[in-house]
Scaffold this active site. Structure first.
Site, PDB file in Angstrom:
ATOM      1  N   GLY A   7     -10.590  -2.019   3.560  1.00  0.00           N
ATOM      2  CA  GLY A   7      -9.663  -1.826   4.676  1.00  0.00           C
ATOM      3  C   GLY A   7      -9.672  -0.406   5.195  1.00  0.00           C
ATOM      4  O   GLY A   7     -10.628   0.360   4.992  1.00  0.00           O
TER       5      GLY A   7
ATOM      6  N   THR B  66       0.863  -1.185   0.000  1.00  0.00           N
ATOM      7  CA  THR B  66       0.000   0.000   0.000  1.00  0.00           C
ATOM      8  C   THR B  66       0.897   1.232   0.000  1.00  0.00           C
ATOM      9  O   THR B  66       1.994   1.200   0.551  1.00  0.00           O
ATOM     10  CB  THR B  66      -0.882  -0.020   1.263  1.00  0.00           C
ATOM     11  OG1 THR B  66      -1.844  -1.056   1.118  1.00  0.00           O
ATOM     12  CG2 THR B  66      -1.606   1.307   1.486  1.00  0.00           C
TER      13      THR B  66
HETATM   14  N1  ASP Z   1      -4.186  -1.373   4.974  1.00  0.00           N
HETATM   15  C1  ASP Z   1      -4.490  -1.992   3.711  1.00  0.00           C
HETATM   16  C2  ASP Z   1      -5.808  -2.696   3.832  1.00  0.00           C
HETATM   17  O1  ASP Z   1      -6.082  -3.255   4.875  1.00  0.00           O
HETATM   18  C3  ASP Z   1      -3.449  -2.960   3.257  1.00  0.00           C
HETATM   19  C4  ASP Z   1      -2.023  -2.517   3.416  1.00  0.00           C
HETATM   20  O2  ASP Z   1      -1.757  -1.476   3.966  1.00  0.00           O
HETATM   21  O3  ASP Z   1      -1.123  -3.254   2.948  1.00  0.00           O
HETATM   22  O4  ASP Z   1      -6.541  -2.750   2.882  1.00  0.00           O
END
Ligand code: ASP
Length: 310
Positions: free
Chosen positions: A211, A181
């Site tokens: 998310g 991300t």
């Molecule tokens: N926080 C993101 C989610 O839960 C994923 C990530 O940060 O890698 O969709």
């Protein structure tokens, strides 16, 4: 847990970015590490030049996140992970510290730069959050760049999806999947903070799961009175603990520094291996912390700081 706060006097401008937190960095070869390092350095330079030339923090955040969305190494835009059905559903959020104006999109399937669409939600509608078909329809109305699902797919993500399907038979190992991300926080010469985050979510996610990244106050937050924050990791944990806003609240109501506030979240709220946080206060002090083995990250400011690490 890694801790990384730097105290500085009020700076003209400052910028920090991340490319996700998790365990992936443990398995990178030397050449791959160099590639990530070079990409983080280039993107940092790009964002810094916007601020150097007097551009806004919002502009710098969008520029950085767009560049990372186009880079297949990261889980946002081109290079996003696949969900359970083998599709790409993208989320993004941007927030303006001047007035808490914000825009977010979730589960978009046709937009090359979700962060741009999020910014248009902020500036062109009276709403703050559009999801699914409606968000894609808004993108068409705004005549921004649309792409096929194939555009987002890379060989690497396809292999990761197939491996995850075979190994877990549908039951995702929450600690092995979160990486890539992207996010950015910035302070501009006018003293304005901004934050943005963009993601392809998590490999094998299903049931319309969204998310923390596009959720204001969970994965993304900015307020000129306190801080700008972008989070990455297991979104469910960041939503439960309203992490980004909690950092701001700890600064506002308990007068913690940005580094102390971020540390508090890791010490008292977030379980081990939850993810990482980049945060910046109104002086340009930067905290970049994580409780995973690694986090792709970079920071620069008007005093000459340049930091790139994974
Ligand atoms: N926080 C993101 C989610 O839960 C994923 C990530 O940060 O890698 O969709």
């Amino acid at each position: 847990m890694n801790s990384g706060e730097t105290e500085v006097d009020r700076l003209d401008y400052a910028l920090a970015l991340h490319g996700g937190a998790g365990s992936e960095t443990l398995f990178l070869g030397r050449a791959e590490k160099q590639q990530y390092h070079a990409c983080l350095a280039d993107t940092l330079k790009l964002g810094k030049s916007v601020l150097e030339q007097g551009g806004s923090s919002l502009g710098a955040v969008e520029t950085v996140v767009r560049a990372l969305e186009d880079d297949p190494k990261f889980n946002a835009g081109h290079g996003s992970v696949l969900n359970y059905d083998g599709n790409h559903v993208l989320d993004a959020c941007i927030m303006d510290g001047r007035n808490r104006a914000c825009g977010a999109v979730a589960a978009v399937t046709t937009v090359r730069h979700p962060i741009h669409l999020a910014r248009l939600v902020m500036t062109e509608t009276e709403h703050v959050f559009l999801v699914g078909d409606g968000a894609d329809q808004f993108a068409r109305e705004m005549r921004i760049e649309l792409v096929d699902q194939d555009f987002f797919r890379t060989e690497r993500r396809l292999r990761g999806w197939q491996r995850a399907l075979n190994e877990a038979q549908g039951a995702e190992d929450e600690n092995s999947q979160h990486m890539g991300t992207v996010g950015c926080v910035a302070l501009d010469r006018d003293g304005n903070l901004a934050a943005g985050t963009s993601t392809g979510g998590r490999t094998l996610q299903r049931f319309g799961r969204v998310g923390d990244s596009p959720v204001v106050g969970a994965g993304t937050f900015a307020d000129n009175n306190t801080c700008a924050v972008s989070c990455t990791g297991v979104g469910e944990r960041f939503i439960q603990h309203v992490v980004a806003y909690d950092i701001s609240a700890l600064m506002e109501y308990r007068q913690l520094t940005v580094g102390q506030a971020v540390s508090h979240l890791f010490k008292s709220k977030l379980p081990a291996d939850s993810g990482g946080i980049i945060a910046m206060d109104t002086c340009g002090s930067i905290a970049m912390q994580f409780n995973t083995p690694g986090m792709y990250r970079a920071a620069a400011d008007s005093a000459g700081r340049v930091e790139i690490d994974i």
